[in-house]
Enzyme design. Sequence first.
Site, short mmCIF file in Angstrom:
data_model
loop_
_atom_site.label_atom_id
_atom_site.label_comp_id
_atom_site.label_asym_id
_atom_site.label_seq_id
_atom_site.Cartn_x
_atom_site.Cartn_y
_atom_site.Cartn_z
N LYS A 225 10.56 -38.55 18.40
CA LYS A 225 9.98 -39.80 19.17
C LYS A 225 9.75 -40.92 18.26
O LYS A 225 9.92 -42.27 18.74
CB LYS A 225 8.72 -39.29 19.51
CG LYS A 225 8.26 -38.17 20.43
CD LYS A 225 6.99 -37.69 20.57
CE LYS A 225 6.96 -36.50 21.36
NZ LYS A 225 5.60 -35.67 21.53
N ASP B 277 9.92 -32.69 16.44
CA ASP B 277 9.80 -33.42 17.71
C ASP B 277 9.12 -34.73 17.52
O ASP B 277 9.48 -35.75 18.16
CB ASP B 277 8.77 -32.46 18.57
CG ASP B 277 8.71 -33.08 19.94
OD1 ASP B 277 9.85 -33.06 20.63
OD2 ASP B 277 7.65 -33.42 20.62
N1 LIG Z 1 5.44 -30.09 28.44
C1 LIG Z 1 5.07 -31.20 28.21
O1 LIG Z 1 3.76 -31.56 28.20
C2 LIG Z 1 6.18 -32.48 27.98
C3 LIG Z 1 5.71 -33.77 27.70
C4 LIG Z 1 6.56 -34.56 27.45
C5 LIG Z 1 7.79 -34.40 27.42
N2 LIG Z 1 8.31 -33.04 27.66
C6 LIG Z 1 9.70 -32.86 27.34
O2 LIG Z 1 10.19 -32.48 28.89
C7 LIG Z 1 11.22 -31.72 28.82
C8 LIG Z 1 10.98 -30.40 29.56
O3 LIG Z 1 9.83 -29.70 28.97
P1 LIG Z 1 9.03 -28.31 29.57
O4 LIG Z 1 7.75 -28.34 28.65
O5 LIG Z 1 9.14 -28.34 31.02
O6 LIG Z 1 10.21 -27.48 29.26
P2 LIG Z 1 10.24 -25.97 29.91
O7 LIG Z 1 8.95 -25.16 30.59
O8 LIG Z 1 10.83 -25.01 28.74
O9 LIG Z 1 11.43 -26.14 30.97
C9 LIG Z 1 12.71 -26.40 30.78
C10 LIG Z 1 13.41 -26.30 31.85
O10 LIG Z 1 14.87 -26.81 31.57
C11 LIG Z 1 15.83 -25.90 32.14
N3 LIG Z 1 17.17 -25.97 31.69
C12 LIG Z 1 17.48 -25.75 30.45
N4 LIG Z 1 18.74 -26.04 30.32
C13 LIG Z 1 19.19 -26.50 31.60
C14 LIG Z 1 20.80 -26.97 32.28
N5 LIG Z 1 21.57 -26.95 31.44
N6 LIG Z 1 20.47 -27.27 33.27
C15 LIG Z 1 19.52 -27.41 34.16
N7 LIG Z 1 18.18 -26.85 33.77
C16 LIG Z 1 18.06 -26.45 32.53
C17 LIG Z 1 15.03 -24.55 32.06
O11 LIG Z 1 15.67 -23.49 32.72
P3 LIG Z 1 15.53 -21.76 32.50
O12 LIG Z 1 14.28 -21.78 32.79
O13 LIG Z 1 16.68 -21.46 33.28
O14 LIG Z 1 15.74 -21.79 31.00
C18 LIG Z 1 13.65 -24.89 32.26
O15 LIG Z 1 13.55 -24.87 33.70
C19 LIG Z 1 11.57 -31.24 27.25
O16 LIG Z 1 12.32 -32.30 26.87
C20 LIG Z 1 10.22 -31.53 26.76
O17 LIG Z 1 10.14 -32.04 25.40
C21 LIG Z 1 7.40 -32.10 27.84
#
Ligand SMILES: NC(=O)c1ccc[n+]([C@@H]2O[C@H](COP(=O)([O-])OP(=O)(O)OC[C@H]3O[C@@H](n4cnc5c(N)ncnc54)[C@H](OP(=O)(O)O)[C@@H]3O)[C@@H](O)[C@H]2O)c1
Length: 371
Positions: A231, A227
Amino acid sequence: MSAVLADRARPAPARGAVPARTALVLLGTGVVGGAFLRLLDTPAAAPLRLVGVADSRRQCTDAACLAGRGLRERLQAEGEARDDAVLLAALDASGAADKAIVDATASTALAAQHPRWLARGYRVVTANKTLAGGELAGWRALQAALAGGARYGDAATVGAGLPVLSTLRRLRACGDRLLKLEGVFSGSLSWLFNSYDGRRPFSALLREARAGGYAEPDPRCDLSGADVARKLLILARAAGFAPDCDEVDVQGLVPAPLRALDAEAFLARMQELDAPLAARHAAAASRGCVLRFLARLDADGRARVGLTEVPATHPAARLDGTDNLFVLTTTRYRAQPLVIQGPGAGPEVTAQALLGDVLALGDPIAAERRT
Ligand SMILES: NC(=O)c1ccc[n+]([C@@H]2O[C@H](COP(=O)([O-])OP(=O)(O)OC[C@H]3O[C@@H](n4cnc5c(N)ncnc54)[C@H](OP(=O)(O)O)[C@@H]3O)[C@@H](O)[C@H]2O)c1
């Protein structure tokens, strides 16, 4: 219920009514997507109208389904099968001047669609790093779409919205050249090594990080360095280099025998990390140094990610909690580097970075100022 919440619930405007400035579709309702939905219920989101939401299996474009609180639960109960074409049609039917797709997933397949969506005139705003921080061919496809004047919001991909990418681009636009970039780009790895003093086993800290939500359920996602490498690729490319994924030297923390295990088996064997890390910690301490998981880019575009000894005077040695750090040495910030530090993860700040990009890209005055 706030006026804004009512606006989210309102069906598409009748002909002749003033439509919202920006219509948007949200992909992903997880940690970041859920926080983004909460922000849509605040006054800052008044110019926006949500016309579609999707997770990996279900989606909804129906005004009644999109209305009010409990959207994620309604998506599960009432959502239809996934079909991107239906989501795009909802944007087209909105009558809004700006149409934005917000990608809050980690899906490589969705990210690969970004150039196509941009070419069709949609704004794309993303927390998903897998395109800009992925294979060079994908990044080039994105650049080709952007060269045609499309607008892409990527502030959330690095530092969870800390003003890193914007600063780097601004310096570059002014003719300032990056000589060195160094920093800690992962909130979980920051916390782990800020906390590790050799007295408690590293695996005990990992367990604490998982329990506290600072580390992924499978900590190898963080420990592999993948990851952080994404970045670094995004930043390197914004700085004018074009490295491919395999050109980043990634020294991860997961020994080979633990890489292929399933998550449960890895968790059961995490203590195998303890002895090697204790030895590295002791060796660093004997030289007056501490260990930090650093990302580095030099003036020739060479990129490296891995555990590094830093002296107590290094800015990374003074980090706290889950803070991220970006130290930029440039031709004009040479004697004293430019330092950006702060929370580099977390749903609220990441969702805010997405909202900020949606608002900025949809604002003709702000967009004009950027060109
Ligand atoms: N968490 C943080 O603090 C943070 C900070 C910076 C960046 N990010 C980035 O933000 C993104 C999301 O992170 P997160 O922590 O929110 O992840 P998460 O909690 O795992 O949520 C991911 C979401 O994406 C959905 N998804 C997966 N494939 C999809 C598709 N084809 N169409 C529509 N929805 C889909 C999943 O649905 P299902 O539930 O049905 O699987 C889930 O709702 C990632 O790229 C991560 O690297 C996160």
